[in-house]
Design an enzyme around this catalytic site. Structure first.
Site, PDB file in Angstrom:
ATOM      1  N   GLY A   1      -3.149 -44.549 -11.375  1.00  0.00           N
ATOM      2  CA  GLY A   1      -3.849 -45.285 -10.345  1.00  0.00           C
ATOM      3  C   GLY A   1      -3.187 -45.244  -8.982  1.00  0.00           C
TER       4      GLY A   1
ATOM      5  N   ARG B   1      -1.888 -37.249 -21.565  1.00  0.00           N
ATOM      6  CA  ARG B   1      -0.493 -37.470 -21.174  1.00  0.00           C
ATOM      7  C   ARG B   1       0.098 -38.405 -22.210  1.00  0.00           C
ATOM      8  NH1 ARG B   1      -2.436 -40.972 -16.069  1.00  0.00           N
ATOM      9  NH2 ARG B   1      -3.483 -42.578 -17.233  1.00  0.00           N
TER      10      ARG B   1
ATOM     11  N   HIS C   1      -6.384 -51.527 -14.785  1.00  0.00           N
ATOM     12  CA  HIS C   1      -5.168 -51.387 -13.973  1.00  0.00           C
ATOM     13  C   HIS C   1      -4.155 -52.473 -14.323  1.00  0.00           C
ATOM     14  CE1 HIS C   1      -2.709 -52.067 -10.310  1.00  0.00           C
ATOM     15  NE2 HIS C   1      -2.677 -50.749 -10.300  1.00  0.00           N
TER      16      HIS C   1
ATOM     17  N   LYS D   1      -0.668 -33.602 -14.803  1.00  0.00           N
ATOM     18  CA  LYS D   1      -2.090 -33.471 -15.126  1.00  0.00           C
ATOM     19  C   LYS D   1      -2.487 -32.002 -15.214  1.00  0.00           C
ATOM     20  CE  LYS D   1      -4.603 -36.654 -13.190  1.00  0.00           C
ATOM     21  NZ  LYS D   1      -5.029 -37.233 -11.909  1.00  0.00           N
TER      22      LYS D   1
ATOM     23  N   TYR E   1      34.222 -49.752 -25.152  1.00  0.00           N
ATOM     24  CA  TYR E   1      33.095 -50.649 -25.402  1.00  0.00           C
ATOM     25  C   TYR E   1      32.455 -51.107 -24.094  1.00  0.00           C
ATOM     26  CZ  TYR E   1      36.082 -54.575 -24.033  1.00  0.00           C
ATOM     27  OH  TYR E   1      36.881 -55.420 -23.329  1.00  0.00           O
TER      28      TYR E   1
ATOM     29  N   ARG F   1      -8.302 -33.963  -7.694  1.00  0.00           N
ATOM     30  CA  ARG F   1      -7.463 -34.946  -8.388  1.00  0.00           C
ATOM     31  C   ARG F   1      -5.992 -34.712  -8.087  1.00  0.00           C
ATOM     32  NH1 ARG F   1      -8.975 -34.005 -14.560  1.00  0.00           N
ATOM     33  NH2 ARG F   1      -8.304 -36.184 -14.712  1.00  0.00           N
TER      34      ARG F   1
ATOM     35  N   MET G   1      -2.585 -42.493  -7.027  1.00  0.00           N
ATOM     36  CA  MET G   1      -3.104 -41.520  -6.074  1.00  0.00           C
ATOM     37  C   MET G   1      -4.622 -41.515  -6.211  1.00  0.00           C
ATOM     38  SD  MET G   1      -0.121 -40.312  -5.044  1.00  0.00           S
ATOM     39  CE  MET G   1      -0.326 -38.672  -4.435  1.00  0.00           C
TER      40      MET G   1
ATOM     41  N   SER H   1      39.690 -54.600 -18.921  1.00  0.00           N
ATOM     42  CA  SER H   1      38.256 -54.816 -18.970  1.00  0.00           C
ATOM     43  C   SER H   1      37.759 -54.758 -17.536  1.00  0.00           C
ATOM     44  CB  SER H   1      37.961 -56.174 -19.593  1.00  0.00           C
ATOM     45  OG  SER H   1      36.580 -56.427 -19.509  1.00  0.00           O
TER      46      SER H   1
ATOM     47  N   CYS I   1      32.846 -55.504 -18.626  1.00  0.00           N
ATOM     48  CA  CYS I   1      32.240 -56.793 -18.937  1.00  0.00           C
ATOM     49  C   CYS I   1      31.379 -57.329 -17.794  1.00  0.00           C
ATOM     50  CB  CYS I   1      33.304 -57.808 -19.314  1.00  0.00           C
ATOM     51  SG  CYS I   1      34.414 -58.178 -17.959  1.00  0.00           S
TER      52      CYS I   1
END
Ligand code: ADP
Ligand code: MG
Ligand code: MG
Length: 886
Positions: free
Chosen positions: A105, A352, A468, A26, A864, A96, A107, A778, A844
């Site tokens: 929300g 933000r 909120h 902020k 992979y 703030r 703090m 694997s 996997c």
């Protein structure tokens, strides 16, 4: 100390490399907006480092700090031409919080600080607005008493509600200066009663109390929960911003609002937000009054009766629009902006990068590439892979007749059903019992985070698209319908009633559709989502950057098809035992297990062969041209045995064995610790005929596909639970033997690979020997994690939380690959490749769909990852990001 407190305009800020780190998000953005020439009320930031100093100093501000805060305050007084605590022209400030990453929300913010019984009069005189001054003072008492003095806010709200009831009015705005005057007295009495002290009149005491409270709120429960959910280190601390107040509550040419530079739910390039005339601070998000839209269009789209800001304050609206454009251009990202209008003058209070749904994240990223704001690489890095999940999640089946009982705002997309609960604790309790719930609240507050997390969806009666509930639900990927004024909740009786008079009790099942805002009675069937053009585009960019291949774990034709549609490049794990449980074969499986002689067993296996072969034909067809890793039978045999009398009876009539014989054989097969028992390749050693049947099914299926002239699939036959070289060698010989037979019988050539799962620490350590006989490894990281820690995944739920709370685990090792398990994978990778340069390496376990683990796999150089079908796009994007971050 001079480096601990920074005026927003301080030249020192320019020299800071990473301003967010020092000033918090902020503070850094307020300074930046000022630099861009935008109207920002003067103020200063106490840096994040001070938070640690504060805690080290017994949660107190030290003298040096107090001195430099006072100095900076002098500077603000100069900039504003007002004085803190002055009896003619008092300066008021907000205090703030502002951490490095935004914790919406989480703090506490205090507004109008600097008011007391005397300055309030000065403010009234100076502004010729007594009502405004009193309204500001009562707000300040409410906020300060709550945040700093710990007096719960309902004490004040109750007083206001009762007062409005006696006066016969609905809204706070209907109360005049005399009303507030009376309430201020009552408020102060409450404070006196609860804290045994007078409400502080000394403005410096107020200021230092508020600053300390912001630091203290960093360790509040809700902040801790939020940090845990979002993996924010507690060492970061928060900064504190002290900023001169501007007022949105001075009359009808004043307002306060929240606005996104693009639509956060669908990503459309149109500004989207809400505002309230004659209001202050959190009024818009708190849901106490239902706000109006910023634009005419949004108003029209939602048939709202209120007046949009575009209509009510056209000049300010045009200015705001320009600023939003500029901010987006500068930050190259969608912004979430807070502003206030004081007597028709616009002030910017925060910007933000905005939280958004997955759908809008994808659209915004792709659009911004089109607009040349960002590059393709940046676009790929922009979207959080984990959130893609919500895009792939079901929508309501619109062909089904549904009973819509109420409507609200489409605050977070996706459709979901569950039992109605009215408290977060109940949602959490039922979640523990694996029950789906919809959390129904008048509005949510940060105390509800745990319940919102536990619930499948959230429904609120009050609050807008930026309330909120809406913001948090979008962040968590929970469907949410907010601000449904058509429902009336009674917490005491645990029911809600709709305006059409439908009564819904706790425990009743409802469905919410967060994409349209509908609330529906009962469970509604859902449909597989359709993938948008933007989504495919982003995925194709991702594919062009990634090196890791992405396969899927799948054994049914349906899952296999889904996975291929989602871009799977083969199957990394096809579990054959799942194929044994089908109704038409479980009897033969049981017969096979119970048979006492090889002959009997072979007879039963012969019945299974055509079924298995058919399964493989279907899967090979879908995956034609791609590799398919088939794991031979893995779980202990007793898992397949009959569980109740009916099943025993059925089995008895097929096998001719008596019920008692079946029971006693079942007992013989019982193991004390089946996870570490007679399973995996140990079964193949004891009963080679089972594996032989499976291999035959695979090879015959392959021959069949060849006859159909399909592009050939490369089967990779995977031997589970190998720990020694001899095991893999014996098993490999078996596979080759069967392959030869099938080749000869059909007079054709079959290509295949034989490899193993690495899921035991010994296998990882002795990988060099095993690699002599394995063409691929694997990593079965579920079992590897279990066997490395000696922790059972099924039982770990009972104590895992204690381990996370005590910081023994940062994160559940069954979710993200643990470091130690990672070391074993690295060892096996090195040793395996040393022995066999061409060895194929993949993973996997469940981890194959976890972005953090995928990053690890990419760094380790695996070929992979394999994950469940719905995680395939997540893995594709995560693999691209891993490559780009290298
Ligand atoms: P959060 O971090 O929860 O967003 P903020 O610090 O942004 O909290 O404060 C919440 C709201 O309080 C802001 O959106 C703004 O409306 C109001 N506010 C904060 N500081 C000021 C100020 N200096 N003047 C007017 N309003 C303010
Ligand atoms: Mg804010
Ligand atoms: Mg295993």
């Amino acid at each position: 100390m001079s480096n601990l407190v920074f005026n927003f305009k301080s030249k020192k800020i320019k020299k800071i490399k990473n301003p967010k780190f020092i000033l918090g998000g902020k503070g850094a953005n307020l300074a930046q907006m000022g630099k861009l020439g935008l109207p920002v009320p003067p103020g200063f930031t106490i840096s994040t480092g001070v938070c640690e100093i504060f805690y080290k100093n017994n949660k107190k501000l030290n003298l040096k700090l107090i001195k430099s805060i006072k100095q900076e305050l002098k500077q603000i007084e100069k900039e504003c031409g007002k004085k803190f605590g002055d009896l003619e022209n008092p300066l008021l400030v907000s205090v703030r919080s502002g951490a490095r990453v935004s914790m919406p929300g989480m703090m506490d913010t205090i507004l109008n600080l600097g008011l007391n019984d005397d300055t309030v009069k000065a403010l009234a005189k100076k502004t010729s607005n007594m009502r405004f001054a009193k309204d500001s003072y009562r707000r300040f008492i409410q906020m300060y008493s709550n945040v700093v003095l710990g007096v719960e806010s309902y004490n004040f709200e109750e007083l206001i509600e009762n007062y409005k009831l006696t006066k016969g009015v609905l809204l706070d705005t209907d109360l005049d200066e005399n009303d507030w005057d009376g309430l201020i007295k009552d408020f102060k009495n409450v404070v006196k009663e609860k804290t045994k002290k007078q409400f502080p009149q000394d403005v410096y005491e107020q200021l230092f109390g508020a600053i300390s409270a912001v630091f203290l709120s960093w360790e509040s429960n809700r902040a801790k929960v939020y940090r845990k959910l979002n993996q924010i280190p507690s060492a970061w601390g928060t900064a504190v911003n002290v900023q001169s107040m501007v007022f949105g509550n001075m009359g009808n040419d004043c307002a306060t609002g929240v606005v996104f530079t693009r639509n956060p739910s669908n990503g459309k390039n149109e500004i989207y937000g809400e505002y309230l005339i004659n209001a202050q601070g959190e009024d818009v998000v708190a849901g106490t009054r239902t706000p109006n839209y910023i634009t005419k269009k949004a108003n029209k789209d939602s048939n709202s009766k209120g007046k949009s800001m575009e209509e009510a304050m056209p000049k300010v609206y045009v200015q705001l629009k320009k600023i939003l454009k500029l901010l987006e251009k500068f930050y190259k990202d969608m912004q979430d902006v807070e502003f206030t209008v004081e007597n028709s003058k616009l002030w910017m209070l925060q910007t933000r990068s905005g939280k958004r749904t997955a759908k809008s994240a994808v659209k915004i990223a792709v659009d911004m590439v089109k607009e040349k704001l960002i590059t393709k690489k940046e676009a790929v890095l922009r979207v959080d892979p984990n959130t893609l999940d919500t895009l792939l999640h079901p929508t309501l089946d619109e062909t089904k007749e549904v009973k819509t009982i109420a409507k609200g705002l489409p605050a977070s997309p996706g459709a979901t059903s569950g039992k109605v609960v009215f408290s977060s604790d109940e949602a959490e309790r039922l979640n523990g019992m694996m029950q789906d719930t919809i959390l129904v609240r008048v509005e949510t507050s940060p105390e509800d985070i745990h319940g919102m997390h536990a619930a499948k969806g959230i429904l609120t009666a009050r609050g807008g698209m930026t309330s909120h509930a809406a913001v948090v639900a979008r962040g968590m990927g929970r469907p949410c319908v907010s601000g449904s004024s058509e429902i009336d909740i009674n917490y005491e009786q645990k029911i809600f009633r709709t305006s059409s008079n439908v009564e819904v009790k706790e425990g009743d099942v409802i469905t919410i559709d967060g994409s349209t805002g509908r609330v529906i009675l009962d469970k509604v069937p859902t449909l597989k989502p359709e993938i948008s053009g933007d989504f495919s585009k982003l995925m194709s960019w991702a594919d062009s950057y990634r090196k890791l291949k992405v396969r899927t774990n799948s054994e049914t034709p349906l899952d296999t098809k889904t996975a291929r549609e989602f871009g799977a490049e083969g199957i990394g794990l096809c579990r054959t035992e799942h194929m044994f449980f089908d109704e038409d074969r479980i009897l033969s499986v049981r017969e096979m297990i119970l048979s006492k002689t090889i002959e009997d067993r072979n007879k039963a296996l012969a019945k299974l062969l055509p079924h298995q072969k058919n399964d493989f034909i279907q899967i090979f067809e879908i995956m034609s041209g791609l590799p398919v890793t088939v794991r031979l039978l893995d779980p202990p045999l007793h898992e397949f045995l009959p569980k109740n009398d009916k099943e025993i009876g059925d089995l008895s009539s097929v096998t001719g064995l008596s019920d008692n014989e079946i029971k006693s054989r079942t007992e013989e097969l019982h193991e004390h610790n089946p996870m570490l028992g007679h399973r995996g390749c140990r079964l193949g050693i004891s009963f080679p005929e089972i594996y032989e049947m499976q291999c035959r099914a695979i090879f015959e299926a392959l021959v069949e596909c060849k006859k159909k002239k399909l592009k050939s699939t490369m089967p990779e036959i995977m031997i589970p639970l190998v720990s020694t070289e001899a095991e893999i060698k014996i098993m490999k010989d078996l596979v080759i033997r069967v392959a030869k037979k099938v080749q000869d019988e059909n007079n054709t050539k079959i290509s295949f690979l034989v490899g193993t799962m690495i899921e035991l620490p010994r296998a990882a350590i002795k990988a060099k020997d095993i690699a002599k006989h394995a063409e691929f490894f694997s990593f079965g990281t579920n079992d590897l994690t279990q066997t490395t820690f000696g922790i059972s995944r099924d039982d770990s739920g009972k104590f895992l939380n204690d381990y996370i709370e005590n910081k023994i685990f940062d994160i559940d090792p069954f979710v993200s690959i643990d470091e130690g398990v990672g070391d074993l994978i690295e060892i096996a990778t090195l040793k395996g490749r040393k022995q066999n340069k061409k060895i194929k390496l993949g993973i996997c376990g469940e981890h194959g769909g976890d972005p953090k683990s995928i990053n690890f796999c990419s760094k380790t150089g695996l070929n992979y990852v394999s994950c469940s079908p719905y995680r395939v796009p997540v893995a594709r994007l995560a693999a691209a990001q891993a490559e780009l971050k290298k």
